[in-house]
Motif scaffolding. Structure first.
Motif, PDB file in Angstrom:
ATOM      1  N   ARG A  57       0.817  -1.199  -0.118  1.00  0.00           N
ATOM      2  CA  ARG A  57       0.103  -0.079   0.144  1.00  0.00           C
ATOM      3  C   ARG A  57       0.883   1.036  -0.043  1.00  0.00           C
ATOM      4  NH1 ARG A  57      -5.411  -0.875   1.265  1.00  0.00           N
ATOM      5  NH2 ARG A  57      -5.701   1.092   1.685  1.00  0.00           N
ATOM      6  N   THR A  59       1.439   5.441   1.019  1.00  0.00           N
ATOM      7  CA  THR A  59       0.793   6.531   1.925  1.00  0.00           C
ATOM      8  C   THR A  59       1.010   7.843   1.478  1.00  0.00           C
ATOM      9  OG1 THR A  59       2.816   6.746   3.239  1.00  0.00           O
ATOM     10  CG2 THR A  59       1.032   4.675   3.770  1.00  0.00           C
ATOM     11  N   ILE A  63       4.804   9.866   0.786  1.00  0.00           N
ATOM     12  CA  ILE A  63       5.046  10.680  -0.486  1.00  0.00           C
ATOM     13  C   ILE A  63       5.517  12.127   0.161  1.00  0.00           C
ATOM     14  CG2 ILE A  63       3.941  11.927  -2.313  1.00  0.00           C
ATOM     15  CD1 ILE A  63       2.097   9.167  -2.505  1.00  0.00           C
ATOM     16  N   GLN A 194       3.552   8.659 -19.209  1.00  0.00           N
ATOM     17  CA  GLN A 194       4.698   7.647 -19.180  1.00  0.00           C
ATOM     18  C   GLN A 194       4.764   7.216 -17.670  1.00  0.00           C
ATOM     19  OE1 GLN A 194       7.928   6.138 -20.160  1.00  0.00           O
ATOM     20  NE2 GLN A 194       6.524   5.637 -21.797  1.00  0.00           N
ATOM     21  N   ARG A 200       3.909   1.485  -6.628  1.00  0.00           N
ATOM     22  CA  ARG A 200       3.890   2.142  -5.514  1.00  0.00           C
ATOM     23  C   ARG A 200       5.005   3.122  -5.565  1.00  0.00           C
ATOM     24  NH1 ARG A 200       5.002   0.505   0.546  1.00  0.00           N
ATOM     25  NH2 ARG A 200       6.867  -0.260  -0.400  1.00  0.00           N
ATOM     26  N   PHE A 204       3.486   8.702  -7.677  1.00  0.00           N
ATOM     27  CA  PHE A 204       3.195  10.085  -7.234  1.00  0.00           C
ATOM     28  C   PHE A 204       4.238  11.130  -7.517  1.00  0.00           C
ATOM     29  CE2 PHE A 204       6.725   7.733  -4.575  1.00  0.00           C
ATOM     30  CZ  PHE A 204       7.495   8.695  -4.356  1.00  0.00           C
ATOM     31  N   ILE A 205       5.200  10.593  -8.677  1.00  0.00           N
ATOM     32  CA  ILE A 205       6.520  11.723  -8.624  1.00  0.00           C
ATOM     33  C   ILE A 205       6.215  12.561  -9.667  1.00  0.00           C
ATOM     34  CG2 ILE A 205       8.815  11.695  -9.628  1.00  0.00           C
ATOM     35  CD1 ILE A 205       9.161   9.095  -8.495  1.00  0.00           C
ATOM     36  N   VAL A 242      17.836   5.807 -14.389  1.00  0.00           N
ATOM     37  CA  VAL A 242      16.439   6.087 -14.600  1.00  0.00           C
ATOM     38  C   VAL A 242      16.134   5.947 -16.138  1.00  0.00           C
ATOM     39  CG1 VAL A 242      15.113   8.304 -14.662  1.00  0.00           C
ATOM     40  CG2 VAL A 242      17.361   8.032 -13.151  1.00  0.00           C
ATOM     41  N   PHE A 264       8.453   4.993 -17.441  1.00  0.00           N
ATOM     42  CA  PHE A 264       9.529   5.561 -16.465  1.00  0.00           C
ATOM     43  C   PHE A 264       9.653   4.495 -15.321  1.00  0.00           C
ATOM     44  CE2 PHE A 264      10.451   7.133 -12.451  1.00  0.00           C
ATOM     45  CZ  PHE A 264      11.298   8.056 -12.570  1.00  0.00           C
ATOM     46  N   PHE A 272      19.421   9.170  -6.298  1.00  0.00           N
ATOM     47  CA  PHE A 272      19.759  10.220  -5.174  1.00  0.00           C
ATOM     48  C   PHE A 272      21.059  10.337  -4.748  1.00  0.00           C
ATOM     49  CE2 PHE A 272      19.426  12.269  -1.151  1.00  0.00           C
ATOM     50  CZ  PHE A 272      18.053  12.763  -0.906  1.00  0.00           C
ATOM     51  N   ASN A 306      13.066  16.242  -6.055  1.00  0.00           N
ATOM     52  CA  ASN A 306      12.843  15.740  -4.997  1.00  0.00           C
ATOM     53  C   ASN A 306      13.420  16.741  -3.918  1.00  0.00           C
ATOM     54  OD1 ASN A 306      14.260  14.436  -2.517  1.00  0.00           O
ATOM     55  ND2 ASN A 306      12.849  12.695  -3.251  1.00  0.00           N
ATOM     56  N   MET A 309      16.651  15.963  -2.004  1.00  0.00           N
ATOM     57  CA  MET A 309      17.906  16.149  -2.775  1.00  0.00           C
ATOM     58  C   MET A 309      18.523  17.481  -2.977  1.00  0.00           C
ATOM     59  SD  MET A 309      17.665  13.895  -6.494  1.00  0.00           S
ATOM     60  CE  MET A 309      19.200  13.764  -7.242  1.00  0.00           C
ATOM     61  N   ASN A 336       7.503  16.717  -9.690  1.00  0.00           N
ATOM     62  CA  ASN A 336       8.419  16.653 -10.587  1.00  0.00           C
ATOM     63  C   ASN A 336       8.145  16.844 -11.988  1.00  0.00           C
ATOM     64  OD1 ASN A 336      10.417  15.772 -12.432  1.00  0.00           O
ATOM     65  ND2 ASN A 336      11.376  14.227 -10.900  1.00  0.00           N
ATOM     66  N   ALA A 338       9.886  16.717 -14.809  1.00  0.00           N
ATOM     67  CA  ALA A 338      10.859  16.375 -15.885  1.00  0.00           C
ATOM     68  C   ALA A 338      11.624  17.616 -15.936  1.00  0.00           C
ATOM     69  CB  ALA A 338      10.506  15.820 -17.239  1.00  0.00           C
TER      70      ALA A 338
HETATM   71  N1  CO8 Z   1       4.143   4.625  -0.018  1.00  0.00           N
HETATM   72  C1  CO8 Z   1       4.665   4.141   1.072  1.00  0.00           C
HETATM   73  N2  CO8 Z   1       5.887   3.515   1.346  1.00  0.00           N
HETATM   74  C2  CO8 Z   1       6.570   3.650   0.158  1.00  0.00           C
HETATM   75  C3  CO8 Z   1       6.026   4.043  -1.004  1.00  0.00           C
HETATM   76  C4  CO8 Z   1       4.906   4.805  -1.206  1.00  0.00           C
HETATM   77  N3  CO8 Z   1       4.350   5.509  -2.230  1.00  0.00           N
HETATM   78  N4  CO8 Z   1       7.260   3.922  -1.987  1.00  0.00           N
HETATM   79  C5  CO8 Z   1       8.245   3.452  -1.345  1.00  0.00           C
HETATM   80  N5  CO8 Z   1       7.760   3.181  -0.304  1.00  0.00           N
HETATM   81  C6  CO8 Z   1       8.635   2.271   0.645  1.00  0.00           C
HETATM   82  C7  CO8 Z   1       9.801   1.433   0.097  1.00  0.00           C
HETATM   83  O1  CO8 Z   1       9.283   0.323  -0.311  1.00  0.00           O
HETATM   84  C8  CO8 Z   1      10.737   1.233   1.264  1.00  0.00           C
HETATM   85  O2  CO8 Z   1      10.334   0.286   2.147  1.00  0.00           O
HETATM   86  P1  CO8 Z   1      11.350  -0.634   2.573  1.00  0.00           P
HETATM   87  O3  CO8 Z   1      12.217   0.231   3.635  1.00  0.00           O
HETATM   88  O4  CO8 Z   1      10.439  -1.749   3.461  1.00  0.00           O
HETATM   89  O5  CO8 Z   1      12.160  -1.353   1.579  1.00  0.00           O
HETATM   90  C9  CO8 Z   1      10.688   2.501   2.054  1.00  0.00           C
HETATM   91  O6  CO8 Z   1       9.511   3.204   1.698  1.00  0.00           O
HETATM   92  C10 CO8 Z   1      11.666   3.487   1.624  1.00  0.00           C
HETATM   93  O7  CO8 Z   1      11.795   3.700  -0.012  1.00  0.00           O
HETATM   94  P2  CO8 Z   1      13.084   4.091  -0.842  1.00  0.00           P
HETATM   95  O8  CO8 Z   1      14.510   3.863  -0.202  1.00  0.00           O
HETATM   96  O9  CO8 Z   1      12.969   3.886  -2.308  1.00  0.00           O
HETATM   97  O10 CO8 Z   1      12.680   5.803  -0.600  1.00  0.00           O
HETATM   98  P3  CO8 Z   1      13.395   7.046  -0.842  1.00  0.00           P
HETATM   99  O11 CO8 Z   1      13.617   7.732   0.400  1.00  0.00           O
HETATM  100  O12 CO8 Z   1      14.668   6.823  -1.409  1.00  0.00           O
HETATM  101  O13 CO8 Z   1      12.607   8.011  -1.703  1.00  0.00           O
HETATM  102  C11 CO8 Z   1      12.331   8.543  -3.962  1.00  0.00           C
HETATM  103  C12 CO8 Z   1      12.007   7.592  -2.899  1.00  0.00           C
HETATM  104  C13 CO8 Z   1      11.486   9.830  -3.570  1.00  0.00           C
HETATM  105  C14 CO8 Z   1      12.061   8.051  -5.392  1.00  0.00           C
HETATM  106  C15 CO8 Z   1      14.053   9.092  -3.814  1.00  0.00           C
HETATM  107  O14 CO8 Z   1      14.553   8.054  -3.999  1.00  0.00           O
HETATM  108  C16 CO8 Z   1      14.277  10.227  -4.948  1.00  0.00           C
HETATM  109  O15 CO8 Z   1      13.593  11.064  -5.415  1.00  0.00           O
HETATM  110  N6  CO8 Z   1      15.282   9.709  -5.507  1.00  0.00           N
HETATM  111  C17 CO8 Z   1      15.806  10.738  -6.533  1.00  0.00           C
HETATM  112  C18 CO8 Z   1      15.056  10.363  -8.007  1.00  0.00           C
HETATM  113  C19 CO8 Z   1      15.031  11.207  -8.969  1.00  0.00           C
HETATM  114  O16 CO8 Z   1      15.351  12.517  -8.962  1.00  0.00           O
HETATM  115  N7  CO8 Z   1      14.886  10.827 -10.030  1.00  0.00           N
HETATM  116  C20 CO8 Z   1      15.021  11.539 -11.341  1.00  0.00           C
HETATM  117  C21 CO8 Z   1      13.922  11.298 -11.915  1.00  0.00           C
HETATM  118  S1  CO8 Z   1      13.350  12.232 -13.085  1.00  0.00           S
HETATM  119  C22 CO8 Z   1      14.223  12.376 -14.260  1.00  0.00           C
HETATM  120  O17 CO8 Z   1      15.377  11.879 -14.679  1.00  0.00           O
HETATM  121  C23 CO8 Z   1      13.366  12.847 -15.535  1.00  0.00           C
HETATM  122  C24 CO8 Z   1      13.184  11.394 -16.345  1.00  0.00           C
HETATM  123  C25 CO8 Z   1      12.288  11.770 -17.486  1.00  0.00           C
HETATM  124  C26 CO8 Z   1      10.517  12.035 -17.118  1.00  0.00           C
HETATM  125  C27 CO8 Z   1       9.733  10.998 -16.893  1.00  0.00           C
HETATM  126  C28 CO8 Z   1       8.393  11.219 -16.875  1.00  0.00           C
HETATM  127  C29 CO8 Z   1       7.249  10.151 -16.559  1.00  0.00           C
END
Ligand code: CO8
Length: 378
Positions: A57, A59, A63, A194, A200, A204-205, A242, A264, A272, A306, A309, A336, A338
């Motif tokens: 699930r 939450t 997010i 995308q 999960r 939300f991103i 990514v 995506f 990160f 983020n 970040m 986000n 993009a």
């Molecule tokens: N609700 C509840 N729990 C969750 C959720 C959720 N929605 N999602 C993950 N969890 C859980 C995980 O499963 C994990 O549980 P466990 O510890 O039991 O394994 C726990 O929460 C922690 O998860 P994470 O370690 O993954 O959490 P983070 O603190 O790392 O946060 C983020 C996740 C927000 C994704 C973070 O890692 C982040 O922002 N990283 C950087 C990402 C980034 O900047 N990426 C760039 C992407 S954008 C880009 O480059 C452009 C692409 C082109 C555009 C695409 C358009 C579609």
């Protein structure tokens, strides 16, 4: 031979198009959780036998804490929250109609052209630069050029999250080289098609938006608010952390052309950890290479992927927490978007700086790619 620029180049206007539909975290999480419950009920036997993993699930609290995102805008909301669909319902438009991305782009472009006090006759080039274009050709940029009645040339370019800054770099170079007097750069970031709304970790991103900017010679600029582009710097380093595998080969690969890896997906933790220090170092080097110090920079219009970040990068640069005035955040409202994030921040928060104040516009993300511009208020 002098390496001085023949004339200075400015950003003389920016534009922002915000879609009318909002999706809050609460709405998104409620729909995802209903979908996950239904999936788990339908696959209870396989999950019980260990053949499939139960969908966890989502939450709202996670997010907000992990990303800083409160809501996102959607070009089309219909379908995204429908657990029988989990993707927007965007009807195909006939070939003679304006394309979705051209319509988004035009909304932002008209705003930027007006802010710069320009007309179609002043503009020599149009660049549409974003994470995805909805078709390969004809270029969305040429469609926009045609709609606006601009002569000259236009093209699309894709650099994921750095599309907007890299396009500004190209505009700056064209004007510096004299191949265009004035360039319109547009970022119609239609990300929602995308997004895997059944995942999960990433549902939300992203949000949809379009930004635009006018880049021209300082001596043709009549805008009341403008910024000289002092210098640009870009870098890329290959990474699959990514990634989106949707492409024209999907048709012949004999695989599911809409499978999760075609959307995506990312290793968010690694992105990160790897990109934050790279971005910090890049920014520090860029500013210092020009003879400026970090405290000389009045505002950091940082990429909006983020909140943690952004906080980490600006804290390491400044040696303390940045204030909102120093590094404005739009993630809470826009998510986000993009490549558009730093441009939204620039568009909304640039007018209050004083003449001579320095700022930095910066993107980072998929590729990996990092792009920055050091600018000075005129
Ligand atoms: N609700 C509840 N729990 C969750 C959720 C959720 N929605 N999602 C993950 N969890 C859980 C995980 O499963 C994990 O549980 P466990 O510890 O039991 O394994 C726990 O929460 C922690 O998860 P994470 O370690 O993954 O959490 P983070 O603190 O790392 O946060 C983020 C996740 C927000 C994704 C973070 O890692 C982040 O922002 N990283 C950087 C990402 C980034 O900047 N990426 C760039 C992407 S954008 C880009 O480059 C452009 C692409 C082109 C555009 C695409 C358009 C579609």
């Amino acid at each position: 031979m002098s390496s001085a620029k023949p004339y200075s180049v400015v950003i003389s206007g920016t534009g922002l198009y915000t879609p009318e539909h909002v999706i809050t975290n609460e709405e998104l999480v409620a729909s995802y959780n209903r979908w996950a419950d239904q999936y788990n009920a339908e696959h209870a036997e396989e999950i019980e036998k260990g053949e499939l993993e139960a969908k966890p699930r989502s939450t709202v609290e996670f997010i907000v804490k992990a990303s800083g995102i409160q809501q996102r805008f959607a070009w089309v909301k219909e379908g995204i929250l429908d657990i029988g669909r989990m993707r927007p319902l965007i009807p195909e438009r006939p070939e003679e109609a304006l394309s979705d991305q051209a319509e988004m782009a035009l909304n932002a472009a008209r705003d930027a052209i007006k802010a710069a006090g320009k007309s179609a006759a002043d503009i020599d080039a149009v660049v549409v630069s974003c994470a995805y274009t909805q078709r390969s050709y004809p270029a969305i940029a040429i469609e926009v050029q045609n709609e606006l009645g601009i002569e000259g040339f236009a093209f699309d370019m894709l650099v994921a999250c750095s599309a907007a800054t890299f396009a500004l770099h190209r505009g700056y170079e064209m004007v510096t080289a004299g191949t265009a007097r004035c360039v319109l750069l547009i970022n119609p970031e239609l990300t929602s098609p995308q997004v895997n709304y059944c995942d999960r970790d990433s549902h939300f991103i992203f949000g949809d938006v379009a930004t635009a900017a006018i880049v021209e010679r300082a001596d043709t600029c009549t805008a009341p608010h403008s910024y000289e582009i002092i210098h640009t710097k870009s870098m890329t380093q290959y990474s699959s952390n990514v990634r989106s595998n949707m492409g024209y080969l999907s048709r012949v690969n004999d695989v599911d052309p809409f499978g999760p890896d075609k959307l995506f997906h990312q290793n968010g933790r690694r992105v990160f950890k790897e990109v934050s220090p790279m971005a910090e170092q890049h920014l520090r080097n860029h500013v210092q290479s020009l003879g400026f110090t970090i405290p000389d920079i009045k505002r950091w219009w940082v990429h909006q992927a983020n909140i943690n970040m952004n906080n980490m990068i600006t804290k390491r640069l400044l040696g303390r927490e940045a204030t909102f005035e120093e590094a404005p955040v739009v993630l809470d409202r826009f998510a986000n978007t993009a490549s558009a994030g730093s441009l939204i921040a620039f568009h909304l928060y640039n007018r209050d700086l004083a003449a001579g104040d320095l700022g930095v516009i910066c993107s980072f993300g998929a590729g990996y790619s990092i792009g920055s511009l050091v600018v000075r208020k005129r």
